[in-house]
Each structure stands twice: as C-alpha cells, then as structure tokens.
Design a protein around this motif. Structure first.
Motif, PDB file in Angstrom:
ATOM      1  N   GLY A 163      10.603   8.549  -1.399  1.00 12.02           N
ATOM      2  CA  GLY A 163      10.796   7.692  -0.398  1.00 12.02           C
ATOM      3  C   GLY A 163       9.657   6.877   0.106  1.00 12.02           C
ATOM      4  O   GLY A 163       9.882   5.453   0.192  1.00 12.02           O
ATOM      5  N   LEU A 164       8.509   7.569   0.081  1.00 13.33           N
ATOM      6  CA  LEU A 164       7.305   6.722   0.389  1.00 13.33           C
ATOM      7  C   LEU A 164       6.985   5.554  -0.465  1.00 13.33           C
ATOM      8  O   LEU A 164       6.673   4.651  -0.209  1.00 13.33           O
ATOM      9  CB  LEU A 164       6.151   7.619   0.562  1.00 13.33           C
ATOM     10  CG  LEU A 164       6.021   8.692   1.818  1.00 13.33           C
ATOM     11  CD1 LEU A 164       4.898   9.587   1.635  1.00 13.33           C
ATOM     12  CD2 LEU A 164       6.123   7.769   3.079  1.00 13.33           C
ATOM     13  N   ALA A 165       7.125   5.979  -1.828  1.00 13.29           N
ATOM     14  CA  ALA A 165       7.035   4.947  -2.917  1.00 13.29           C
ATOM     15  C   ALA A 165       8.151   3.798  -2.927  1.00 13.29           C
ATOM     16  O   ALA A 165       7.495   2.649  -2.837  1.00 13.29           O
ATOM     17  CB  ALA A 165       7.145   5.637  -4.229  1.00 13.29           C
ATOM     18  N   PHE A 178      -1.148   0.561   4.515  1.00 13.49           N
ATOM     19  CA  PHE A 178      -0.216   1.712   4.297  1.00 13.49           C
ATOM     20  C   PHE A 178      -0.293   2.529   2.977  1.00 13.49           C
ATOM     21  O   PHE A 178      -0.568   3.683   2.827  1.00 13.49           O
ATOM     22  CB  PHE A 178       1.174   1.638   4.489  1.00 13.49           C
ATOM     23  CG  PHE A 178       1.448   1.362   5.864  1.00 13.49           C
ATOM     24  CD1 PHE A 178       1.364   2.260   6.921  1.00 13.49           C
ATOM     25  CD2 PHE A 178       2.290   0.038   6.477  1.00 13.49           C
ATOM     26  CE1 PHE A 178       1.685   2.023   8.038  1.00 13.49           C
ATOM     27  CE2 PHE A 178       2.344  -0.052   7.683  1.00 13.49           C
ATOM     28  CZ  PHE A 178       2.400   0.825   8.626  1.00 13.49           C
ATOM     29  N   ARG A 179      -0.547   1.682   1.846  1.00  9.98           N
ATOM     30  CA  ARG A 179      -0.721   2.255   0.551  1.00  9.98           C
ATOM     31  C   ARG A 179      -2.224   3.231   0.611  1.00  9.98           C
ATOM     32  O   ARG A 179      -2.214   4.207   0.259  1.00  9.98           O
ATOM     33  CB  ARG A 179      -0.860   1.233  -0.438  1.00  9.98           C
ATOM     34  CG  ARG A 179       0.466   0.727  -0.884  1.00  9.98           C
ATOM     35  CD  ARG A 179       0.114  -0.225  -1.875  1.00  9.98           C
ATOM     36  NE  ARG A 179       1.576  -0.810  -2.213  1.00  9.98           N
ATOM     37  CZ  ARG A 179       1.851  -1.767  -3.205  1.00  9.98           C
ATOM     38  NH1 ARG A 179       0.794  -2.201  -3.748  1.00  9.98           N
ATOM     39  NH2 ARG A 179       2.924  -2.282  -3.397  1.00  9.98           N
ATOM     40  N   VAL A 180      -3.346   2.391   1.196  1.00  8.01           N
ATOM     41  CA  VAL A 180      -4.753   3.104   1.320  1.00  8.01           C
ATOM     42  C   VAL A 180      -4.405   4.395   2.237  1.00  8.01           C
ATOM     43  O   VAL A 180      -5.079   5.346   1.981  1.00  8.01           O
ATOM     44  CB  VAL A 180      -5.558   2.196   1.807  1.00  8.01           C
ATOM     45  CG1 VAL A 180      -7.069   2.933   2.221  1.00  8.01           C
ATOM     46  CG2 VAL A 180      -5.931   1.083   0.873  1.00  8.01           C
ATOM     47  N   ALA A 181      -3.789   4.301   3.383  1.00  6.58           N
ATOM     48  CA  ALA A 181      -3.681   5.320   4.381  1.00  6.58           C
ATOM     49  C   ALA A 181      -2.830   6.708   3.873  1.00  6.58           C
ATOM     50  O   ALA A 181      -3.306   7.568   3.896  1.00  6.58           O
ATOM     51  CB  ALA A 181      -3.095   4.590   5.645  1.00  6.58           C
ATOM     52  N   PHE A 182      -1.935   6.395   3.153  1.00  6.27           N
ATOM     53  CA  PHE A 182      -1.083   7.553   2.411  1.00  6.27           C
ATOM     54  C   PHE A 182      -2.034   8.273   1.515  1.00  6.27           C
ATOM     55  O   PHE A 182      -1.529   9.292   0.935  1.00  6.27           O
ATOM     56  CB  PHE A 182       0.251   7.047   1.926  1.00  6.27           C
ATOM     57  CG  PHE A 182       1.344   6.818   2.952  1.00  6.27           C
ATOM     58  CD1 PHE A 182       1.261   7.302   4.073  1.00  6.27           C
ATOM     59  CD2 PHE A 182       2.023   5.403   2.839  1.00  6.27           C
ATOM     60  CE1 PHE A 182       2.222   6.980   5.270  1.00  6.27           C
ATOM     61  CE2 PHE A 182       3.033   5.513   3.867  1.00  6.27           C
ATOM     62  CZ  PHE A 182       2.961   5.988   5.010  1.00  6.27           C
ATOM     63  N   LEU A 183      -2.810   7.387   0.784  1.00  7.53           N
ATOM     64  CA  LEU A 183      -3.737   7.883  -0.132  1.00  7.53           C
ATOM     65  C   LEU A 183      -4.763   8.769   0.252  1.00  7.53           C
ATOM     66  O   LEU A 183      -5.619   9.547  -0.518  1.00  7.53           O
ATOM     67  CB  LEU A 183      -4.243   6.877  -1.088  1.00  7.53           C
ATOM     68  CG  LEU A 183      -3.280   6.540  -2.017  1.00  7.53           C
ATOM     69  CD1 LEU A 183      -3.823   5.441  -2.974  1.00  7.53           C
ATOM     70  CD2 LEU A 183      -2.790   7.651  -3.153  1.00  7.53           C
ATOM     71  N   ILE A 250       5.010   7.417  -8.782  1.00  4.29           N
ATOM     72  CA  ILE A 250       6.554   7.012  -8.617  1.00  4.29           C
ATOM     73  C   ILE A 250       6.358   5.500  -8.312  1.00  4.29           C
ATOM     74  O   ILE A 250       6.953   4.692  -8.868  1.00  4.29           O
ATOM     75  CB  ILE A 250       7.117   7.557  -7.768  1.00  4.29           C
ATOM     76  CG1 ILE A 250       7.229   9.075  -8.164  1.00  4.29           C
ATOM     77  CG2 ILE A 250       8.393   7.056  -7.505  1.00  4.29           C
ATOM     78  CD1 ILE A 250       8.054  10.003  -7.224  1.00  4.29           C
ATOM     79  N   LEU A 251       5.277   5.030  -7.650  1.00  3.25           N
ATOM     80  CA  LEU A 251       5.176   3.528  -7.180  1.00  3.25           C
ATOM     81  C   LEU A 251       4.787   2.836  -8.337  1.00  3.25           C
ATOM     82  O   LEU A 251       5.345   1.785  -8.389  1.00  3.25           O
ATOM     83  CB  LEU A 251       3.882   3.425  -6.128  1.00  3.25           C
ATOM     84  CG  LEU A 251       3.725   2.009  -5.703  1.00  3.25           C
ATOM     85  CD1 LEU A 251       4.904   1.502  -5.033  1.00  3.25           C
ATOM     86  CD2 LEU A 251       2.492   2.048  -4.588  1.00  3.25           C
ATOM     87  N   ALA A 252       3.864   3.416  -9.105  1.00  2.39           N
ATOM     88  CA  ALA A 252       3.481   2.551 -10.431  1.00  2.39           C
ATOM     89  C   ALA A 252       4.892   2.432 -11.265  1.00  2.39           C
ATOM     90  O   ALA A 252       4.871   1.568 -11.983  1.00  2.39           O
ATOM     91  CB  ALA A 252       2.396   3.401 -11.141  1.00  2.39           C
ATOM     92  N   GLY A 253       5.489   3.597 -11.433  1.00  2.00           N
ATOM     93  CA  GLY A 253       6.823   3.354 -12.138  1.00  2.00           C
ATOM     94  C   GLY A 253       7.821   2.388 -11.564  1.00  2.00           C
ATOM     95  O   GLY A 253       8.413   1.431 -12.362  1.00  2.00           O
ATOM     96  N   LEU A 254       7.904   2.177 -10.034  1.00  2.00           N
ATOM     97  CA  LEU A 254       8.893   1.313  -9.699  1.00  2.00           C
ATOM     98  C   LEU A 254       8.216   0.025  -9.824  1.00  2.00           C
ATOM     99  O   LEU A 254       9.212  -0.978 -10.136  1.00  2.00           O
ATOM    100  CB  LEU A 254       8.817   1.500  -7.989  1.00  2.00           C
ATOM    101  CG  LEU A 254       9.686   3.000  -7.786  1.00  2.00           C
ATOM    102  CD1 LEU A 254       9.414   3.012  -6.040  1.00  2.00           C
ATOM    103  CD2 LEU A 254      11.206   2.890  -7.969  1.00  2.00           C
TER     104      LEU A 254
END
Length: 368
Positions: A163-165, A178-183, A250-254
């Motif tokens: 869901g986040l991805a 948000f990408r940096v914050a979630f990491l 998953i984000l890289a796959g999307l």
C-alpha cells in the motif's frame, strides 16, 4: 587466406604419459588418506577413545593444507594445460570449504557434548543427552511456536508495504519527502529501535506513547505485561523497522511496469481495483515473492529487539529461537546444548526455505 580461428584461446591436449597420470592420482589419494587418518586420530583423542594428548586441531589443518596442495598439483600432472585452468578456481573453492565444512564438523562435535563454561570439567562427550533435553524442553518448543506468529506477521507487513509503495508511486505532493521519511526506520539499527521506541517511548511511567494511551483511557498502559500484548508489541516494532525494506523493493517493481500496460487496461474499461488485481498484482508477483522470501530470512534471525526489550519474557512469551539460543549461551553458559539447538534450527531453516523456494518457483512459472 584461410580462416584458422583464434589460436590464442585454443587449448590442445597435452601428451601426458601414463606414469605422470598415475603419479598425480597417487599423491591425491595418499594426501587424502593422510588427512582422513589425522582427522580420525584427533577425533578419537577428543572423545577419549585414544588419548594421545593433542592440544589442538593443527595437525588436521596441516594435513588439509597438504591435501589442497597435492590436489592442485595433481590437476596439472593429470590434465596438463586444462588443469592449469582449474587452478584459477580450485584454490578458492578449497578455501571456502575449509571455512564451511570444518566449523560445521566442529559444531557437530560440540552439539553432542556437555560443555558448560562454568564447569571445571571442560567439554565432555555425552551422546544424545542434548537431543533428549531439547525434546523435553518446553521453552524451546515455545520459541518455535512464537516463530510461527512472527512469520505470519509478514503477511500484514507485505500488505502495508504494498500500500505504501502504491501511494509513493502515485502522483502526490511531496512524494520525494515521503519516500525519504518512510525509509528512515530502515536506516536505524534494531538495537537503536528497541531502546529509542521500546525503552523510551513505550515506558509505562514517562513514555509519550504510554501517556497518550493513558490519556485515551487505558489505565495501565503496560505494553509488555501480558504475553499476547508483549508479542504483538515486538511484532509492531520489528515491522516498523523492516516494512520500508519491502516497500522500496515493491516500489522499484512498480516503476518498472510499462505504463502502456496500465493505460491499455484503463482504455478497456477496467476499474482501478480490477486493473490492480488483474494487471499490476500479477506483474508484481516475482518482485513480491522475492521481497517476502528475503523478509522471511530476516525474520528467522529476529533476536536483537527481543533481547533488549523483554529478554524473552514474560515467561518466554516473546522468545524467538535465536534469542532463546543466545540466552542459553549467555545466561546458562551451556555451549553444548546451545550449539545443538542452533544446529537443529539451521536444519529446519534449510528445509523450510527449500520448500518455500520450490513453491515460489512453481508460482512464478508461466502458465501455458
């Protein structure tokens, strides 16, 4: 002019005499026999069947080095120029074998020994006593049962990560932030997470999360008082640390999915849910399975958060197998029994991961 090919990369068969080949085979078998005899003598000495008084395993190490040299030399004697090519790989393979096989054999010897560091008697061979103790140890089986719950939590972690991805792959404002914050949780050590969140923010008296729970009506916000709540808290902390790892995969796959495929689904009239379930999710299956398998490997090693927060308590309710083995070493100094538990756990992991990888290969195989 005739085309003779690249003669620089052609290896011709050497004229090797039968005597040279016989000598090469003889030195290999002689060195192997010497290695086996040395290892057998030292094993008998360690078990007390043939007390010689050898203080360490250096004779076996020297015999293995001699066997390695003879094996490499024999390749040149038997195969000539082709044997020289083998020398580019064989020494490295022999070195890796020495780093894997010998520690494994030594670990097996310790696993069937009574070796308590607090005992003045040292290590003593005790046969299957450690196996019987493991079979009747309720805390070890409880730790194995806890691992089932910890592994099942990966399903929820995967859903949240997916869901986040999807959210970070959409065109939203401050997407890079948000990408940096979630990491950020992934950048922290699990030990730091256990102290920063578990020991500080969840502290019953002064922790901000505990105070918020008290403000919302929870009279005694103790997150580690009951077995179920303590186990759930461990799951949440571990998930908060490693969900970003699954999310970024998953984000890289999307982002690798061609946009034309999704646009074609929308043109055909597919709704957002149907487009996800019938187009995006099947295309993401290889990436998803890879992320889940890697996450399972991380989960099977879960120990640091448990050791720092609960030490397996209350009553072993939060113990993982790894944390239980660690405490067997640290608290009870029982090296022999702890090594046996580790060996059994290693065998279980190998069987479990082999089955999972076979199932994953079947799921990802194209259906025709």
């Amino acid at each position: 002019m005739s085309d003779t090919g690249d003669l620089l990369h052609v290896v011709t068969n050497d004229d090797i005499s039968p005597g040279r080949q016989a000598f090469g085979k003889a030195i290999v078998w002689a060195s192997l026999a010497l290695l086996a005899a040395t290892a057998l003598v030292q094993t008998l000495d360690r078990t007390g069947a043939l007390p010689i008084g050898l203080s360490n395993w250096r004779p076996t190490l020297y015999a293995y080095v001699l066997f390695s040299i003879c094996l490499c030399w024999s390749q040149v004697l038997i195969r000539g120029e082709q044997g020289k090519r083998v020398l580019f790989v064989l020494p490295a393979a022999l070195f890796v074998i020495s780093l894997v096989v010998f520690p494994l054999i030594f670990g097996m010897m310790i696993a069937f020994s009574n070796w308590n560091l607090s005992s003045p008697d040292g290590r003593q061979f005790n046969g299957l006593d450690n196996v019987r103790q493991m079979w009747s140890d309720p805390f070890y089986w409880n730790a194995l049962g806890n691992m089932v719950w910890y592994l099942l939590a990966i399903i929820v972690e995967y859903a949240i990560a997916f869901g986040l991805a999807l959210l970070l792959n959409a065109q939203i404002r401050a997407r890079k932030f948000f990408r940096v914050a979630f990491l950020l949780p992934l950048m922290l050590s699990p030990v730091a997470v256990s102290w920063m969140v578990g020991k500080s923010m969840l502290e019953v008296r002064f922790g901000p999360i505990a105070n918020l729970a008290r403000f919302l009506g929870w009279e005694d916000p103790s997150f580690f008082s009951s077995p179920e709540l303590a186990r759930a808290t461990i799951m949440v902390l571990d998930a908060w640390t490693y969900i970003p790892f699954m999310m970024i995969m998953i984000l890289a796959g999307l982002q690798a999915i061609p946009k034309d495929v999704q646009e074609a689904a929308r043109v055909d009239g597919a709704s957002a849910w149907r487009g996800f379930w019938e187009v995006t999710f099947p295309l993401m299956l290889p990436v998803s399975i890879t992320a889940i398998l890697i996450r399972i490997i991380f989960k099977l090693k879960l120990a640091d958060i448990i050791i720092n927060l609960t030490s397996g308590g209350p009553g072993g309710a939060t113990d993982s197998v790894t944390s239980f083995i660690y405490r067997e070493y640290r608290d009870r100094s029982n090296v022999g029994y702890g090594t046996l538990l580790a060996m059994v756990y290693l065998v279980l992991i190998i069987i479990f991961m082999t089955i999972l990888m076979k199932l994953a290969d079947r799921w990802m195989r194209p259906k025709y």
